[in-house]
Write a protein that holds these residues in place. Structure first.
Motif, PDB file in Angstrom:
ATOM      1  N   ASP A 133       0.814  -1.217   0.000  1.00  0.00           N
ATOM      2  CA  ASP A 133       0.000   0.000   0.000  1.00  0.00           C
ATOM      3  C   ASP A 133       0.849   1.269   0.000  1.00  0.00           C
ATOM      4  O   ASP A 133       0.699   2.148   0.850  1.00  0.00           O
ATOM      5  N   GLN A 134       1.743   1.370  -0.979  1.00  0.00           N
ATOM      6  CA  GLN A 134       2.653   2.508  -1.077  1.00  0.00           C
ATOM      7  C   GLN A 134       2.131   3.561  -2.049  1.00  0.00           C
ATOM      8  O   GLN A 134       1.742   3.238  -3.177  1.00  0.00           O
ATOM      9  N   ALA A 135       2.122   4.811  -1.606  1.00  0.00           N
ATOM     10  CA  ALA A 135       1.727   5.921  -2.478  1.00  0.00           C
ATOM     11  C   ALA A 135       2.928   6.368  -3.310  1.00  0.00           C
ATOM     12  O   ALA A 135       4.083   6.245  -2.898  1.00  0.00           O
ATOM     13  N   ILE A 136       2.646   6.891  -4.496  1.00  0.00           N
ATOM     14  CA  ILE A 136       3.686   7.405  -5.387  1.00  0.00           C
ATOM     15  C   ILE A 136       3.916   8.880  -5.088  1.00  0.00           C
ATOM     16  O   ILE A 136       2.965   9.654  -4.954  1.00  0.00           O
ATOM     17  N   LEU A 155       8.586  11.032  -9.074  1.00  0.00           N
ATOM     18  CA  LEU A 155       8.273  10.477 -10.390  1.00  0.00           C
ATOM     19  C   LEU A 155       8.737  11.409 -11.501  1.00  0.00           C
ATOM     20  O   LEU A 155       9.385  10.972 -12.466  1.00  0.00           O
ATOM     21  N   VAL A 156       8.439  12.691 -11.381  1.00  0.00           N
ATOM     22  CA  VAL A 156       8.842  13.658 -12.398  1.00  0.00           C
ATOM     23  C   VAL A 156      10.364  13.731 -12.496  1.00  0.00           C
ATOM     24  O   VAL A 156      10.927  13.785 -13.602  1.00  0.00           O
ATOM     25  N   THR A 185      10.436   0.980 -15.830  1.00  0.00           N
ATOM     26  CA  THR A 185      11.700   0.949 -15.085  1.00  0.00           C
ATOM     27  C   THR A 185      11.621   1.726 -13.775  1.00  0.00           C
ATOM     28  O   THR A 185      12.443   1.517 -12.884  1.00  0.00           O
ATOM     29  N   TYR A 186      10.624   2.609 -13.646  1.00  0.00           N
ATOM     30  CA  TYR A 186      10.453   3.340 -12.388  1.00  0.00           C
ATOM     31  C   TYR A 186      10.042   2.386 -11.272  1.00  0.00           C
ATOM     32  O   TYR A 186      10.471   2.531 -10.121  1.00  0.00           O
ATOM     33  N   ARG A 215      -1.993   2.886  -5.553  1.00  0.00           N
ATOM     34  CA  ARG A 215      -1.211   2.499  -4.368  1.00  0.00           C
ATOM     35  C   ARG A 215      -0.633   1.122  -4.644  1.00  0.00           C
ATOM     36  O   ARG A 215      -1.353   0.171  -4.936  1.00  0.00           O
ATOM     37  N   MET A 216       0.697   1.032  -4.528  1.00  0.00           N
ATOM     38  CA  MET A 216       1.434  -0.134  -4.995  1.00  0.00           C
ATOM     39  C   MET A 216       1.845  -1.032  -3.833  1.00  0.00           C
ATOM     40  O   MET A 216       2.168  -0.558  -2.744  1.00  0.00           O
ATOM     41  N   SER A 217       1.861  -2.323  -4.107  1.00  0.00           N
ATOM     42  CA  SER A 217       2.420  -3.297  -3.171  1.00  0.00           C
ATOM     43  C   SER A 217       3.492  -4.101  -3.904  1.00  0.00           C
ATOM     44  O   SER A 217       3.326  -4.451  -5.076  1.00  0.00           O
ATOM     45  N   PHE A 218       4.601  -4.400  -3.209  1.00  0.00           N
ATOM     46  CA  PHE A 218       5.755  -5.036  -3.834  1.00  0.00           C
ATOM     47  C   PHE A 218       6.152  -6.296  -3.076  1.00  0.00           C
ATOM     48  O   PHE A 218       5.965  -6.399  -1.860  1.00  0.00           O
ATOM     49  N   ARG A 219       6.719  -7.223  -3.815  1.00  0.00           N
ATOM     50  CA  ARG A 219       7.278  -8.444  -3.228  1.00  0.00           C
ATOM     51  C   ARG A 219       8.540  -8.799  -3.991  1.00  0.00           C
ATOM     52  O   ARG A 219       8.560  -8.763  -5.227  1.00  0.00           O
ATOM     53  N   VAL A 220       9.601  -9.181  -3.255  1.00  0.00           N
ATOM     54  CA  VAL A 220      10.883  -9.545  -3.859  1.00  0.00           C
ATOM     55  C   VAL A 220      11.394 -10.823  -3.207  1.00  0.00           C
ATOM     56  O   VAL A 220      11.308 -10.975  -1.980  1.00  0.00           O
ATOM     57  N   HIS A 221      11.926 -11.729  -4.009  1.00  0.00           N
ATOM     58  CA  HIS A 221      12.614 -12.901  -3.491  1.00  0.00           C
ATOM     59  C   HIS A 221      13.683 -13.341  -4.488  1.00  0.00           C
ATOM     60  O   HIS A 221      13.710 -12.881  -5.635  1.00  0.00           O
TER      61      HIS A 221
END
Length: 283
Positions: free
Chosen positions: A40-43, A48-49, A66-67, A110-116
Motif C-alpha cells: 500500500d505505497q503511495a507514489i 516520479l517527475v 523501469t520506475y 497504491r502499490m504493493s511489492f514483493r521480492v525474493h
C-alpha cells in the motif's frame, strides 16, 4: 518461505553500510528462503517527475516500467544484505533485466511489492542468480521483473567456458536516437534511484574498482532506451535486455530499435560500435 513484511521502504545508505561491514560473512551455496514485501505505497509525484526527466521520459502520470524497478530496489538490497545471502553485495554485477507490464499504472495507484531470490546456477565466469520482483494494485499483478546478477569467480567444475567475442564496430541497425550521457548522469540517476554505487558517481571512486571513469547505471541505459520508444509501445509488453560493455562517462550512445512482427529488437552501442545493451521488446 519466510515473509519479511516491511512498514516502509528501507533506507539504502544504512543497508550499504551493513553490506560493507558484513561482506566477509556472506558465503555459501544456497539462497535464503525468504521474501520481502511492502504494501500500500503511495507514489511521490515529485520523485516520479525527477525520474522521468533524468531518464528521458515525457512527464506524465503514467509510471515508466523501469520506475517500478527503482521502487522495488530497496527490498532487493535488504534481501541481498541478509546474513543468509551467499554473496557480498559489493562485487555483484547486474548482467540482465527483464520487465513485464500488463497494463499502464498511474501515479494515483497504491502499490504493493514483493521480492525474493531464485535460480542460483553456474556461469562460465562464476555463478549467477535472479531477484524476482512483483508489483500489484488492489491484488492485481501489474508488473514483474527478473534481475540477473553475476558473482564473478572460479566457475564450478564442468561449466562450459564462454568464448570471447569481439564487438562488431558498426552502428546499430534502425537507430532511433543518439543520446548524450553526460559525466554527471551517474550522480543524477543515483539521486533519484538511491543506487549510489561508487563506480557510478565519480571517476576517482570508479578507479578504485578498476574503471578509468565513472560508468552509467545499466538501468538508466535501459530506461533511456525505452524512453526513445515512447509512443510506439502497447499497454502490455515484456522488455528483456542484457548489459554488455559499460558506458564510460561522458559518452554518446546510439540506440537502435528494429521493428519486428512481435515487437522490437534493441541494440545500443557507442559510436565506435562497442555494444552496451542488447535485447528485445515483445508484445
Amino acid at each position: 518461505m519466510a515473509d519479511h513484511a516491511l512498514s516502509g521502504a528501507p533506507a539504502l545508505l544504512p543497508l550499504y553500510a551493513k553490506a560493507a561491514a558484513t561482506a566477509p560473512l556472506h558465503r555459501g551455496d544456497t539462497l535464503p528462503d525468504s521474501s520481502y514485501t511492502l504494501a500500500d505505497q503511495a507514489i511521490d509525484p515529485a520523485h516520479l517527475v525527477a525520474y522521468q526527466r533524468v531518464c528521458g521520459f515525457g512527464v506524465s502520470d503514467v509510471l515508466p516500467p523501469t520506475y517500478l524497478h527503482v521502487l522495488a530496489f530497496p527490498l532487493s538490497v535488504a534481501l541481498m544484505t541478509e546474513q543468509a545471502f551467499p554473496f557480498p553485495l559489493v562485487g555483484l554485477v547486474h548482467v540482465a533485466n527483464s520487465i513485464t507490464v500488463t497494463r499502464p499504472v498511474r501515479s494515483a495507484a497504491r502499490m504493493s511489492f514483493r521480492v525474493h531470490a531464485a535460480n542460483l546456477r553456474p556461469h562460465a565466469a562464476g555463478r549467477q542468480l535472479d531477484l524476482l520482483a512483483e508489483a500489484t494494485v488492489d491484488g492485481e499483478l501489474v508488473w514483474s521483473a527478473v534481475s540477473t546478477y553475476l558473482r564473478r569467480g572460479k566457475p564450478p567444475a564442468g561449466t562450459a567456458k564462454k568464448e570471447r567475442q569481439n564487438p562488431t564496430p558498426a552502428p546499430p541497425a534502425g537507430a532511433v536516437a543518439q543520446v548524450r550521457a553526460p559525466g554527471d548522469i551517474g550522480r543524477r540517476y543515483g539521486d533519484v534511484s538511491g543506487d549510489r554505487n561508487p563506480i557510478h558517481l565519480h571517476k576517482l571512486s570508479a578507479r578504485l574498482f578498476g574503471f578509468p571513469s565513472a560508468i552509467a547505471h545499466g538501468m538508466w541505459l535501459k530506461a533511456r532506451t525505452l524512453a526513445a520508444l515512447q509512443g510506439r509501445l502497447p499497454d502490455a509488453y515484456t522488455a528483456d535486455v542484457a548489459f554488455k560493455l559499460p558506458v564510460l562517462l561522458p559518452a554518446t550512445v546510439l540506440i537502435g530499435a528494429e521493428q519486428k512482427a512481435d515487437g522490437w529488437s534493441l541494440d545500443v552501442r557507442s559510436r565506435s560500435g562497442k555494444p552496451h545493451l542488447t535485447g528485445a521488446v515483445t508484445f
